[in-house]
Design a protein around this motif. Structure first.
Motif, PDB file in Angstrom:
ATOM      1  N   ARG A   1      -9.653  -1.091  -4.939  1.00  0.00           N
ATOM      2  CA  ARG A   1      -8.290  -1.077  -4.402  1.00  0.00           C
ATOM      3  C   ARG A   1      -7.829   0.327  -4.016  1.00  0.00           C
ATOM      4  O   ARG A   1      -7.080   0.488  -3.050  1.00  0.00           O
ATOM      5  CB  ARG A   1      -7.312  -1.649  -5.440  1.00  0.00           C
ATOM      6  CG  ARG A   1      -7.608  -3.071  -5.877  1.00  0.00           C
ATOM      7  CD  ARG A   1      -6.509  -3.641  -6.759  1.00  0.00           C
ATOM      8  NE  ARG A   1      -6.343  -2.908  -8.007  1.00  0.00           N
ATOM      9  CZ  ARG A   1      -5.213  -2.299  -8.374  1.00  0.00           C
ATOM     10  NH1 ARG A   1      -4.157  -2.334  -7.600  1.00  0.00           N
ATOM     11  NH2 ARG A   1      -5.148  -1.653  -9.541  1.00  0.00           N
TER      12      ARG A   1
ATOM     13  N   ASN B   1      -4.213   0.441  -2.215  1.00  0.00           N
ATOM     14  CA  ASN B   1      -4.008  -0.859  -1.572  1.00  0.00           C
ATOM     15  C   ASN B   1      -3.922  -1.945  -2.632  1.00  0.00           C
ATOM     16  O   ASN B   1      -4.302  -1.748  -3.785  1.00  0.00           O
ATOM     17  CB  ASN B   1      -5.168  -1.156  -0.625  1.00  0.00           C
ATOM     18  CG  ASN B   1      -5.274  -0.151   0.499  1.00  0.00           C
ATOM     19  OD1 ASN B   1      -4.274   0.408   0.957  1.00  0.00           O
ATOM     20  ND2 ASN B   1      -6.490   0.089   0.964  1.00  0.00           N
TER      21      ASN B   1
ATOM     22  N   GLN C   1      -5.427   6.716  -1.471  1.00  0.00           N
ATOM     23  CA  GLN C   1      -4.990   5.527  -0.748  1.00  0.00           C
ATOM     24  C   GLN C   1      -4.989   4.366  -1.722  1.00  0.00           C
ATOM     25  O   GLN C   1      -6.032   4.031  -2.292  1.00  0.00           O
ATOM     26  CB  GLN C   1      -5.921   5.231   0.424  1.00  0.00           C
ATOM     27  CG  GLN C   1      -5.572   3.973   1.198  1.00  0.00           C
ATOM     28  CD  GLN C   1      -4.243   4.086   1.908  1.00  0.00           C
ATOM     29  OE1 GLN C   1      -3.943   5.086   2.540  1.00  0.00           O
ATOM     30  NE2 GLN C   1      -3.425   3.035   1.801  1.00  0.00           N
TER      31      GLN C   1
ATOM     32  N   SER D   1       0.830  -1.202   0.000  1.00  0.00           N
ATOM     33  CA  SER D   1       0.000   0.000   0.000  1.00  0.00           C
ATOM     34  C   SER D   1       0.864   1.252   0.000  1.00  0.00           C
ATOM     35  O   SER D   1       1.986   1.252   0.511  1.00  0.00           O
ATOM     36  CB  SER D   1      -0.903   0.032   1.234  1.00  0.00           C
ATOM     37  OG  SER D   1      -1.793  -1.060   1.252  1.00  0.00           O
TER      38      SER D   1
END
Length: 121
Positions: free
Chosen positions: A67, A84, A82, A16
């Motif tokens: 994601r 991930n 963000q 991440s």
């Protein structure tokens, strides 16, 4: 008005990262109608990744749905991405942009400098 992106780096697949993009200048948060992220992989054209409006309506390219999450902090005139479950195909230079009202009747698109994201084992 300037946009300053940060947060790129190298990560292994499945990892991440969080990108940030701060808008500076004499503006109000309500002047920033849309904020977003684009990316450009080596040898490819720049592509849309995600966007968010002042009222928090979001949009994503299909390849990152589930994601990536885009969000913004209006008090700081900052947007975040963000990321991930990163994949090697996410490797690219990521650019932030924003549509900002600059006059009483209109605005312009502004871009930040790119930040490199490398996903590799």
């Amino acid at each position: 008005v300037q946009l300053q992106a940060s947060g790129g780096g190298s990560v292994q697949p499945g990892g991440s990262l969080r990108l940030s993009c701060a808008v500076s200048g004499s503006i109000f948060s309500s002047d920033i109608s849309v904020m977003g992220w684009y990316r450009q992989a080596p040898g490819k054209q720049r592509e849309f990744v995600a966007s968010i409006t002042f009222s928090d309506a979001t949009n994503y390219v299909d390849t990152v749905k589930g994601r990536f999450t885009i969000y913004r902090d209006n008090a700081k005139n900052t947007q975040y991405l963000q990321m991930n479950s990163l994949k090697p195909e996410d490797t690219a230079v990521y650019y932030c942009n924003a549509h900002i009202r600059t006059t009483s009747t209109g605005g312009d698109w502004f871009w930040g400098q790119g930040t490199l994201v490398t996903v590799s084992s």
